[in-house]
Design a protein around this motif. Sequence first.
Motif, PDB file in Angstrom:
ATOM      1  N   TYR A 143       0.869  -1.073   0.062  1.00 16.62           N
ATOM      2  CA  TYR A 143       0.138   0.142  -0.045  1.00 16.62           C
ATOM      3  C   TYR A 143       0.772   1.200   0.060  1.00 16.62           C
ATOM      4  O   TYR A 143       1.921   1.341   0.860  1.00 16.62           O
ATOM      5  CB  TYR A 143      -0.880  -0.017   1.017  1.00 16.62           C
ATOM      6  N   PHE A 144       0.751   2.157  -0.957  1.00 21.35           N
ATOM      7  CA  PHE A 144       1.321   3.366  -0.952  1.00 21.35           C
ATOM      8  C   PHE A 144       0.663   4.628  -0.106  1.00 21.35           C
ATOM      9  O   PHE A 144      -0.613   4.762  -0.523  1.00 21.35           O
ATOM     10  CB  PHE A 144       1.681   3.824  -2.498  1.00 21.35           C
ATOM     11  N   VAL A 157       3.868   1.348   2.355  1.00 20.61           N
ATOM     12  CA  VAL A 157       5.366   2.357   2.082  1.00 20.61           C
ATOM     13  C   VAL A 157       4.833   3.882   2.326  1.00 20.61           C
ATOM     14  O   VAL A 157       3.470   4.201   1.543  1.00 20.61           O
ATOM     15  CB  VAL A 157       5.563   1.814   0.504  1.00 20.61           C
ATOM     16  N   SER A 158       5.550   4.567   2.804  1.00 18.94           N
ATOM     17  CA  SER A 158       5.045   6.124   2.825  1.00 18.94           C
ATOM     18  C   SER A 158       6.295   6.894   1.816  1.00 18.94           C
ATOM     19  O   SER A 158       7.211   6.340   1.780  1.00 18.94           O
ATOM     20  CB  SER A 158       5.131   6.497   4.210  1.00 18.94           C
ATOM     21  N   ILE A 159       5.574   7.520   1.217  1.00 22.90           N
ATOM     22  CA  ILE A 159       6.509   8.348   0.192  1.00 22.90           C
ATOM     23  C   ILE A 159       6.464   9.744   0.906  1.00 22.90           C
ATOM     24  O   ILE A 159       5.629  10.625   0.442  1.00 22.90           O
ATOM     25  CB  ILE A 159       6.043   8.112  -1.218  1.00 22.90           C
ATOM     26  N   ILE A 202      10.302   5.920   2.239  1.00 27.28           N
ATOM     27  CA  ILE A 202      10.889   6.434   0.926  1.00 27.28           C
ATOM     28  C   ILE A 202      10.761   7.982   0.814  1.00 27.28           C
ATOM     29  O   ILE A 202       9.766   8.614   0.982  1.00 27.28           O
ATOM     30  CB  ILE A 202      10.398   5.991  -0.381  1.00 27.28           C
ATOM     31  N   THR A 203      11.799   8.638   0.661  1.00 27.02           N
ATOM     32  CA  THR A 203      12.009  10.285   0.652  1.00 27.02           C
ATOM     33  C   THR A 203      12.037  10.273  -1.196  1.00 27.02           C
ATOM     34  O   THR A 203      12.465   9.771  -1.771  1.00 27.02           O
ATOM     35  CB  THR A 203      13.167  10.716   1.238  1.00 27.02           C
ATOM     36  N   CYS A 241      13.122   7.102   7.270  1.00 27.29           N
ATOM     37  CA  CYS A 241      13.186   6.712   5.792  1.00 27.29           C
ATOM     38  C   CYS A 241      14.573   6.059   5.412  1.00 27.29           C
ATOM     39  O   CYS A 241      15.382   6.919   5.131  1.00 27.29           O
ATOM     40  CB  CYS A 241      12.702   7.706   4.929  1.00 27.29           C
ATOM     41  N   ASP A 242      14.573   4.859   5.212  1.00 27.61           N
ATOM     42  CA  ASP A 242      15.853   4.332   4.642  1.00 27.61           C
ATOM     43  C   ASP A 242      16.247   4.348   2.993  1.00 27.61           C
ATOM     44  O   ASP A 242      17.105   4.339   2.775  1.00 27.61           O
ATOM     45  CB  ASP A 242      16.057   2.940   5.242  1.00 27.61           C
ATOM     46  N   PHE A 243      15.128   4.584   2.441  1.00 19.03           N
ATOM     47  CA  PHE A 243      15.120   4.523   1.110  1.00 19.03           C
ATOM     48  C   PHE A 243      14.752   5.991   0.352  1.00 19.03           C
ATOM     49  O   PHE A 243      14.118   6.739   0.897  1.00 19.03           O
ATOM     50  CB  PHE A 243      14.178   3.342   0.372  1.00 19.03           C
ATOM     51  N   ASN A 244      14.938   5.963  -0.966  1.00 19.81           N
ATOM     52  CA  ASN A 244      14.600   7.255  -1.847  1.00 19.81           C
ATOM     53  C   ASN A 244      14.335   6.611  -3.127  1.00 19.81           C
ATOM     54  O   ASN A 244      14.243   5.203  -3.523  1.00 19.81           O
ATOM     55  CB  ASN A 244      15.783   8.361  -1.834  1.00 19.81           C
TER      56      ASN A 244
END
Length: 266
Positions: free
Chosen positions: A8-9, A46-48, A72-73, A82-85
Amino acid sequence: MAHRNHLYFYYLKDEDTDEKVSQLTEVAQSKGYKIVDHTDEANIIVSIGGDGTFLQAVRKSGFRQDALYVGITREGESGLYCDFNLDNFNEMLHLLMHEELEVRRFPVIKTRINNGTDHYCLNEVSIRSTIVKTIVIDVLIDDCHFETFRGDGLIVSTPTGSTAYNKSANGAVVDPLIPSFQVSEVASLNNNQYRTLGSSFILNKDRKLTLNIQSTGNDHPIISLDNEANPIRKIDSIEVEMDDAVIKTVKLKNNSFWDRVKRTFL
């Protein structure tokens, strides 16, 4: 962990992010992931966006204990949660699909206002005066009176929340591997008549903290749970405890909490 494949985003809607999420959806579906329309159907949320978006994703989904959260940034953003971009989305999917997946567990605090419903907080709960008048709070530790606070407010933070509002109030930064919560003052009043500890203090996870608001004409303070104000108007008491609830996130290797603190502040 290979059975986790329902994504889920969560993000704040705008045209640019909508387009990026559409691209991410295609990539995820090509890898065998199913994109769902509600957090209840997901086992990966997943948060953006930045840390604020991550906190909202956790809160809006009800602090799910049976799901993984991923932050995710976007371009130009950074975050302690947030570990990812957007550039290493494929790497995130790869990690999720393999058994060597490393999971980070963030402790949360449980807050009860006026003996009502329990609320969880990943960062902090804060109570602040909304008028030009000090708020007076009796502070109890394990039901024993510790001090009577007079000032603008108090912050009770988790270890990961220690880098947020707590840090701006000169609180300590606490390692998340230490299950504990911290109490920090906001502009305390200290003189010959009134006395507080005057510094932050850290409580073991098994302690219970009670904040009783005295009726001194400042009966409608603002209560914030993470980055969201609570609508309760009349506040009499706040109880804070820590149980075994944690928020599980995917851990990127060589990116510890202290790596992120150094990158953010130093």
